[in-house]
Write a protein that holds these residues in place. Structure first.
Motif, PDB file in Angstrom:
ATOM      1  N   HIS A   1       0.874  -1.185   0.000  1.00  0.00           N
ATOM      2  CA  HIS A   1       0.000   0.000   0.000  1.00  0.00           C
ATOM      3  C   HIS A   1       0.903   1.225   0.000  1.00  0.00           C
ATOM      4  O   HIS A   1       1.733   1.402   0.901  1.00  0.00           O
ATOM      5  N   ASN A   2       0.749   2.038  -1.045  1.00  0.00           N
ATOM      6  CA  ASN A   2       1.612   3.223  -1.199  1.00  0.00           C
ATOM      7  C   ASN A   2       3.091   2.866  -1.118  1.00  0.00           C
ATOM      8  O   ASN A   2       3.893   3.556  -0.498  1.00  0.00           O
ATOM      9  N   GLY A   3       3.447   1.724  -1.725  1.00  0.00           N
ATOM     10  CA  GLY A   3       4.836   1.297  -1.795  1.00  0.00           C
ATOM     11  C   GLY A   3       5.364   0.595  -0.566  1.00  0.00           C
ATOM     12  O   GLY A   3       6.497   0.108  -0.567  1.00  0.00           O
ATOM     13  N   GLU A   4       4.552   0.489   0.471  1.00  0.00           N
ATOM     14  CA  GLU A   4       4.982  -0.154   1.716  1.00  0.00           C
ATOM     15  C   GLU A   4       4.342  -1.526   1.834  1.00  0.00           C
ATOM     16  O   GLU A   4       3.146  -1.692   1.588  1.00  0.00           O
ATOM     17  N   LYS A   5       5.129  -2.535   2.221  1.00  0.00           N
ATOM     18  CA  LYS A   5       4.559  -3.874   2.359  1.00  0.00           C
ATOM     19  C   LYS A   5       3.655  -3.901   3.594  1.00  0.00           C
ATOM     20  O   LYS A   5       4.031  -3.444   4.675  1.00  0.00           O
ATOM     21  N   ILE A   6       2.454  -4.440   3.401  1.00  0.00           N
ATOM     22  CA  ILE A   6       1.472  -4.433   4.478  1.00  0.00           C
ATOM     23  C   ILE A   6       0.879  -5.809   4.750  1.00  0.00           C
ATOM     24  O   ILE A   6       0.021  -5.957   5.623  1.00  0.00           O
ATOM     25  N   GLY A   7       1.322  -6.842   4.033  1.00  0.00           N
ATOM     26  CA  GLY A   7       0.779  -8.164   4.274  1.00  0.00           C
ATOM     27  C   GLY A   7       1.115  -9.134   3.168  1.00  0.00           C
ATOM     28  O   GLY A   7       1.981  -8.854   2.319  1.00  0.00           O
ATOM     29  N   GLN A   8       0.443 -10.282   3.207  1.00  0.00           N
ATOM     30  CA  GLN A   8       0.710 -11.297   2.196  1.00  0.00           C
ATOM     31  C   GLN A   8      -0.563 -12.041   1.839  1.00  0.00           C
ATOM     32  O   GLN A   8      -1.517 -12.101   2.620  1.00  0.00           O
ATOM     33  N   ILE A   9      -0.560 -12.609   0.643  1.00  0.00           N
ATOM     34  CA  ILE A   9      -1.683 -13.402   0.147  1.00  0.00           C
ATOM     35  C   ILE A   9      -1.751 -14.713   0.930  1.00  0.00           C
ATOM     36  O   ILE A   9      -0.727 -15.349   1.194  1.00  0.00           O
ATOM     37  N   SER A  10      -2.961 -15.129   1.284  1.00  0.00           N
ATOM     38  CA  SER A  10      -3.140 -16.449   1.901  1.00  0.00           C
ATOM     39  C   SER A  10      -3.597 -17.482   0.866  1.00  0.00           C
ATOM     40  O   SER A  10      -3.182 -18.641   0.921  1.00  0.00           O
ATOM     41  N   SER A  11      -4.450 -17.070  -0.079  1.00  0.00           N
ATOM     42  CA  SER A  11      -4.825 -17.956  -1.185  1.00  0.00           C
ATOM     43  C   SER A  11      -5.385 -17.100  -2.305  1.00  0.00           C
ATOM     44  O   SER A  11      -5.831 -15.972  -2.082  1.00  0.00           O
ATOM     45  N   GLY A  12      -5.354 -17.641  -3.507  1.00  0.00           N
ATOM     46  CA  GLY A  12      -5.847 -16.875  -4.640  1.00  0.00           C
ATOM     47  C   GLY A  12      -6.108 -17.755  -5.843  1.00  0.00           C
ATOM     48  O   GLY A  12      -5.878 -18.963  -5.825  1.00  0.00           O
ATOM     49  N   GLY A  13      -6.573 -17.118  -6.893  1.00  0.00           N
ATOM     50  CA  GLY A  13      -6.862 -17.836  -8.134  1.00  0.00           C
ATOM     51  C   GLY A  13      -7.677 -16.958  -9.061  1.00  0.00           C
ATOM     52  O   GLY A  13      -7.817 -15.748  -8.845  1.00  0.00           O
ATOM     53  N   TYR A  14      -8.227 -17.587 -10.073  1.00  0.00           N
ATOM     54  CA  TYR A  14      -8.991 -16.860 -11.075  1.00  0.00           C
ATOM     55  C   TYR A  14     -10.469 -17.189 -10.939  1.00  0.00           C
ATOM     56  O   TYR A  14     -10.852 -18.361 -10.822  1.00  0.00           O
ATOM     57  N   GLY A  15     -11.318 -16.141 -10.942  1.00  0.00           N
ATOM     58  CA  GLY A  15     -12.755 -16.330 -10.926  1.00  0.00           C
ATOM     59  C   GLY A  15     -13.291 -16.343 -12.343  1.00  0.00           C
ATOM     60  O   GLY A  15     -13.367 -15.302 -12.997  1.00  0.00           O
ATOM     61  N   PHE A  16     -13.661 -17.508 -12.829  1.00  0.00           N
ATOM     62  CA  PHE A  16     -14.031 -17.652 -14.237  1.00  0.00           C
ATOM     63  C   PHE A  16     -15.363 -16.984 -14.558  1.00  0.00           C
ATOM     64  O   PHE A  16     -15.556 -16.485 -15.671  1.00  0.00           O
ATOM     65  N   THR A  17     -16.277 -16.947 -13.612  1.00  0.00           N
ATOM     66  CA  THR A  17     -17.576 -16.335 -13.864  1.00  0.00           C
ATOM     67  C   THR A  17     -17.469 -14.820 -13.891  1.00  0.00           C
ATOM     68  O   THR A  17     -18.067 -14.151 -14.743  1.00  0.00           O
ATOM     69  N   VAL A  18     -16.699 -14.249 -12.980  1.00  0.00           N
ATOM     70  CA  VAL A  18     -16.578 -12.789 -12.889  1.00  0.00           C
ATOM     71  C   VAL A  18     -15.424 -12.266 -13.739  1.00  0.00           C
ATOM     72  O   VAL A  18     -15.287 -11.051 -13.927  1.00  0.00           O
ATOM     73  N   GLY A  19     -14.571 -13.178 -14.236  1.00  0.00           N
ATOM     74  CA  GLY A  19     -13.477 -12.764 -15.115  1.00  0.00           C
ATOM     75  C   GLY A  19     -12.412 -11.949 -14.420  1.00  0.00           C
ATOM     76  O   GLY A  19     -11.846 -11.023 -15.017  1.00  0.00           O
ATOM     77  N   LYS A  20     -12.107 -12.292 -13.167  1.00  0.00           N
ATOM     78  CA  LYS A  20     -11.122 -11.519 -12.408  1.00  0.00           C
ATOM     79  C   LYS A  20     -10.211 -12.433 -11.606  1.00  0.00           C
ATOM     80  O   LYS A  20     -10.608 -13.532 -11.187  1.00  0.00           O
ATOM     81  N   SER A  21      -9.012 -11.940 -11.362  1.00  0.00           N
ATOM     82  CA  SER A  21      -8.094 -12.586 -10.441  1.00  0.00           C
ATOM     83  C   SER A  21      -8.474 -12.152  -9.029  1.00  0.00           C
ATOM     84  O   SER A  21      -8.617 -10.959  -8.751  1.00  0.00           O
ATOM     85  N   LEU A  22      -8.634 -13.126  -8.134  1.00  0.00           N
ATOM     86  CA  LEU A  22      -9.127 -12.866  -6.785  1.00  0.00           C
ATOM     87  C   LEU A  22      -8.190 -13.490  -5.759  1.00  0.00           C
ATOM     88  O   LEU A  22      -7.523 -14.494  -6.031  1.00  0.00           O
ATOM     89  N   ALA A  23      -8.171 -12.898  -4.566  1.00  0.00           N
ATOM     90  CA  ALA A  23      -7.319 -13.434  -3.518  1.00  0.00           C
ATOM     91  C   ALA A  23      -7.807 -12.982  -2.157  1.00  0.00           C
ATOM     92  O   ALA A  23      -8.482 -11.955  -2.022  1.00  0.00           O
ATOM     93  N   PHE A  24      -7.455 -13.762  -1.151  1.00  0.00           N
ATOM     94  CA  PHE A  24      -7.536 -13.331   0.239  1.00  0.00           C
ATOM     95  C   PHE A  24      -6.128 -13.037   0.720  1.00  0.00           C
ATOM     96  O   PHE A  24      -5.158 -13.659   0.260  1.00  0.00           O
ATOM     97  N   GLY A  25      -6.019 -12.122   1.653  1.00  0.00           N
ATOM     98  CA  GLY A  25      -4.719 -11.828   2.224  1.00  0.00           C
ATOM     99  C   GLY A  25      -4.864 -11.254   3.617  1.00  0.00           C
ATOM    100  O   GLY A  25      -5.911 -10.706   3.986  1.00  0.00           O
ATOM    101  N   TYR A  26      -3.812 -11.392   4.399  1.00  0.00           N
ATOM    102  CA  TYR A  26      -3.753 -10.780   5.727  1.00  0.00           C
ATOM    103  C   TYR A  26      -2.963  -9.482   5.615  1.00  0.00           C
ATOM    104  O   TYR A  26      -1.795  -9.492   5.218  1.00  0.00           O
ATOM    105  N   ILE A  27      -3.639  -8.382   5.956  1.00  0.00           N
ATOM    106  CA  ILE A  27      -3.062  -7.055   5.760  1.00  0.00           C
ATOM    107  C   ILE A  27      -3.266  -6.212   7.014  1.00  0.00           C
ATOM    108  O   ILE A  27      -4.040  -6.561   7.906  1.00  0.00           O
ATOM    109  N   ARG A  28      -2.572  -5.085   7.040  1.00  0.00           N
ATOM    110  CA  ARG A  28      -2.757  -4.138   8.135  1.00  0.00           C
ATOM    111  C   ARG A  28      -4.207  -3.665   8.167  1.00  0.00           C
ATOM    112  O   ARG A  28      -4.777  -3.324   7.124  1.00  0.00           O
ATOM    113  N   PRO A  29      -4.828  -3.634   9.355  1.00  0.00           N
ATOM    114  CA  PRO A  29      -6.247  -3.247   9.414  1.00  0.00           C
ATOM    115  C   PRO A  29      -6.542  -1.865   8.848  1.00  0.00           C
ATOM    116  O   PRO A  29      -7.632  -1.648   8.297  1.00  0.00           O
TER     117      PRO A  29
END
Length: 812
Positions: A747-775
């Motif tokens: 966020h604004n060039g500063e690391k704030i977390g990491q992806i926990s899981s992700g993939g491609y949503g074929f119905t919505v046509g988007k790359s999606l992910a969950f991640g743990y980030i600064r609140p």
């Protein structure tokens, strides 16, 4: 004489001494390590001693980073010579996929603050002028890597433990371990007995012998590994610095470094290695080495000399050929023994010098506090079930994993030796339909279904592989019509008896279903309030509850329930995972299909969403649960295993006109991401319920449950804005590749977390992910960046799922 202590560790290699040191740091100084000979006399003493930050596995990356930090300070702290060489390392990349692999590692390492960069041949030449760069496209440079004297490191950890008050006993052979009174353990030795609360198997290559005393078939084999030390190299004598370690997967399959002014060449040959002591490790063996097998490694050794021609004219002054322990998946055995309370494992590490410091630190946390700071799922010995007791399986998988040590580490790469071990009755039928299976806790589970023009084998890659178009069709069928999936690879436990309701209330964070047929989604927590397992609980009768959860948690959940049943509590706990298969029927036409094979009413009034009933389906008495991880109208049908084929065939025939289609776990993952459902990678022992943002599945006012006080404390932190992180979903403007896990979020060039899981949503046509980030970065609409394969891509925090945000479809 019998001595009473809190912990006995059996084995004095790097793993055992590290655990002793870290237990003492945690305050458990009344711990003793017993070694049958001299410290390090198993496999530690002959290790090559390297450690690298170049790891794409988040927990192992944390362990290795901690190991480098510890080795840098251990000598000053203890006064014991450790001889740390901070020479750095290079991992060469020849293939495009190897370049992608080091880019992925960079994307993970950035989040851990690791000093690393990808460099080209010109820069490599400056750092290492002696390496033949023909065909090299790039390298991952990790300048803070190095190597350490293995014996010095173990002796240093032992010295540090003693200085804090722990005890080390050498030249004392343990002869037996057995349960004692009051839940304690009796450890018998040649020089007296010990009564203790906890026993730890840190036996390294001898660990199977220790496990046998308590009836545990430890899933591990001992493969052998070579490295060679050359005569002194004249060209190295005038160097004012040490050359970096060079790892190379494609040519010589191993590592090359300096050993003082000599060369050291380590080989992981790409053919099955030798295994030793397959029928039992000799308990009187120590400092064992084997004659070198030059025929076994010669091809790789010749390639090493081509890559380092400066070594070619020098002779080999020492050949080291020793045993290394190798579990079936290559990961450590770090954690509880299945079925036994307070009998721990700290073994199975084939790169113990690298993993040992972190293994000791995090296992000590687990033993003392009930959980660790990092996700321990991939190391927990309970990830292997009785299927892994087969000795031939253990050996075959150990050999396979040895070969894969220096192959491209593709996401989701499967091991194939020894399969299949556990299959549902649909296995062959689905294979004929194109199913590409994956192994989950020994089960064969469909991953995706190859189309007619696709090879019947798995496809790997860091960019979107060929299975993408097949999975897109599977998702389309579920979203628009109806799909069916064999989800028999699922953990299932019946909890029954007069005290079952009170027991279940104490085990889970949500309120137990009050009415027969009720279903709740919930979590089992430890006393620290972090997540042991996500479970679905259905009340099938007044005195019977049905627990369902990820297959790999089966022994973990079983042991947790068993070990928390109080004396006098009239509760039966029975694993039924192999008694019931599971068919997922999902999609807008699923009711029509199911209605054709049952007389049970399926309308909303008679079979509500999130309820369960026992109904007859195609002549079989089935546990039917109206729920959907895909976010569609649908049922999970838990079918007696012998009836699976009959029920499947009936559903398939009933759905033929609707275009029913098989789907697998890849499609399942894509659809749950679109629906905003968290998975096992989000719900780990690292996080509390408020941090995972799943408090809607908890009722802290219902009465006491394990982890309640810690959960309330975490809720107070959330209200005060003091959580360390929170789970958020995001959409990513990716380009041809999707996040997998552990990639860094900015966020604004500063690391704030990491992806926990992700993939491609074929119905919505988007790359999606969950991640743990600064609140403070988790508000919906917040602009972020995610590093995928070394490049940053724009991302946005989502407030609601992109697919059916009001969850109308499952209720339809």
């Amino acid at each position: 004489m019998t001595e009473h202590v809190r912990v006995v560790i059996v084995g004095g290699g790097i793993m055992g001494t590290s655990l002793l040191y870290h237990l003492a740091q945690e305050g458990w100084t009344d711990s003793v390590l017993i070694e049958k000979a001299e410290l390090t006399s198993g496999s530690t003493w002959h290790a090559a001693g390297q450690i690298t930050h170049g790891i794409s596995h988040w927990s192992l990356g944390k362990m290795n980073s901690y190991g480098v930090e510890l080795y840098n300070r251990l000598e000053a702290e203890t006064g014991q010579s450790v001889t740390w060489h901070g020479c750095g390392s290079l991992r060469m990349a020849y293939l495009d996929d190897e370049v992608d692999a080091i880019k992925y590692t960079l994307s993970v390492g950035r989040g851990q603050g690791v000093n690393m960069e990808i460099i080209g041949p010109d820069e490599i030449k400056k750092i290492h002028p002696f390496f033949n760069l023909d065909g090299v496209k790039a390298a991952l440079h990790t300048p803070d890597d190095g190597h350490v004297d293995p014996a010095g490191a173990a002796f240093g950890l032992a010295a540090g433990a003693r200085q804090m008050g722990a005890k080390v006993v050498r030249h004392n052979r343990v002869t037996n371990i057995r349960p004692a009174a009051d839940g304690e353990w009796l450890v018998e030795t040649e020089k007296g007995d010990y009564i203790c609360q906890h026993v730890v198997n840190a036996g390294g290559t001898y660990a199977r012998q220790i496990a046998e005393w308590v009836g545990y078939n430890l899933p591990m084999a001992n493969t052998t590994h070579h490295y060679f030390i050359t005569d002194a190299v004249d060209e190295f004598k005038d160097l004012d610095h040490e050359l970096p370690v060079v790892r190379d997967d494609q040519t010589y399959s191993g590592y090359i470094r300096m050993e003082q002014k000599s060369g050291l060449i380590g080989i992981y040959e790409k053919k099955p290695p030798a295994t030793v002591w397959d029928d039992g490790t000799p308990w009187d063996a120590e400092n064992e080495l084997f004659d070198p097998d030059y025929d076994q490694v010669m091809e790789c050794l010749e390639q090493a000399l081509i890559r380092m021609p400066v070594l070619e004219k020098y002779g080999i002054k020492r050949a080291v050929h020793g045993a290394i322990p190798m579990p079936p998946d290559g990961n450590m055995l770090l954690g509880p023994t299945p079925g036994l309370k307070n009998f721990w494992n700290c073994c199975g590490s084939h790169v113990g010098i690298a993993w040992g410091p972190g293994a000791g630190k995090y296992l000590a946390q687990w033993m003392v506090h009930g959980t660790a700071e990092v996700n321990m799922r991939d190391f927990d010995p309970r990830r292997f079930g009785p299927y892994a007791d087969d000795r031939e399986y253990q050996i075959a998988r150990a050999k396979e994993d040895y070969i894969l040590r220096h192959e491209v580490p593709y996401p989701g790469r499967q091991r194939h030796e020894g399969r299949p071990k556990k299959t549902s009755p649909l296995y062959e039928r689905l294979k004929e339909a194109g199913a590409i299976h994956e192994e989950i806790f020994g089960w064969e589970r469909p991953r995706w279904f190859a189309r007619d023009d696709q090879p019947r084998e798995d496809a790997y890659g860091f960019k979107r592989p060929d299975w993408h178009r097949a999975v897109a069709e599977e998702c389309k069928a579920v979203r628009e019509s109806v799909g069916i999936m064999d989800l028999s690879a699922f953990g299932k436990i019946d909890v029954s008896g007069p005290d079952a309701h009170a027991f279940v209330e104490r085990m889970i964070a949500n309120r137990a279903p009050r009415k027969v047929g009720g279903i709740v989604l919930t979590h089992i927590l430890n006393r620290a309030g972090t997540i042991e397992a996500e479970v679905t609980v259905a009340r099938m009768a007044e005195d019977r509850f049905y627990f369902m959860f990820a297959a790999f948690s089966e022994l973990k959940v079983r042991d947790w329930l068993m070990q928390h049943r109080e004396e006098g509590e009239d509760v039966e706990i029975r694993v039924v995972s192999e008694e019931y298969g599971c068919l997922v029927l999902s999609g807008p036409k699923s009711r029509d299909v199911l209605r054709a094979v049952t007389n049970a009413p399926l309308d909303n009034e008679n079979f509500r969403w999130l309820t369960a009933q026992e109904i007859d389906v195609a002549g079989s008495r089935v546990r039917a649960l109206r729920m959907s991880y895909q976010g569609e109208l649908g049922w999970e049908l838990h079918v007696p295993m012998d009836d699976m084929l009959t029920v499947y065939d009936a559903l398939w025939a009933a759905g033929a006109d609707a275009g029913i289609a098989n789907f697998g776990s890849y499609a399942l993952n894509a659809m749950r991401l679109e629906k905003g459902f968290k998975g096992a990678s989000e719900l780990t022992n690292e996080v509390t319920l408020p941090e995972a943002d799943v408090m809607r599945f908890a009722k802290v006012d219902k009465g006491d449950f394990i982890g309640r006080d810690a959960t309330k404390a975490s809720m107070e932190k959330a209200e005060a804005g003091a959580l360390p992180w929170i789970c958020a979903q995001m959409e990513i403007d990716a380009n041809g590749s999707d996040p997998v896990a552990s990639e860094t979020i900015f966020h604004n060039g500063e690391k704030i977390g990491q992806i926990s899981s992700g993939g491609y949503g074929f119905t919505v046509g988007k790359s999606l992910a969950f991640g743990y980030i600064r609140p403070d970065c988790a508000d919906p609409g917040t602009e972020l960046e995610v590093m995928i394969l070394g490049e940053k891509y724009p991302a946005r925090v989502l407030g609601l799922p992109l697919y059916d945000p009001e969850s109308l479809l499952p209720r339809s």
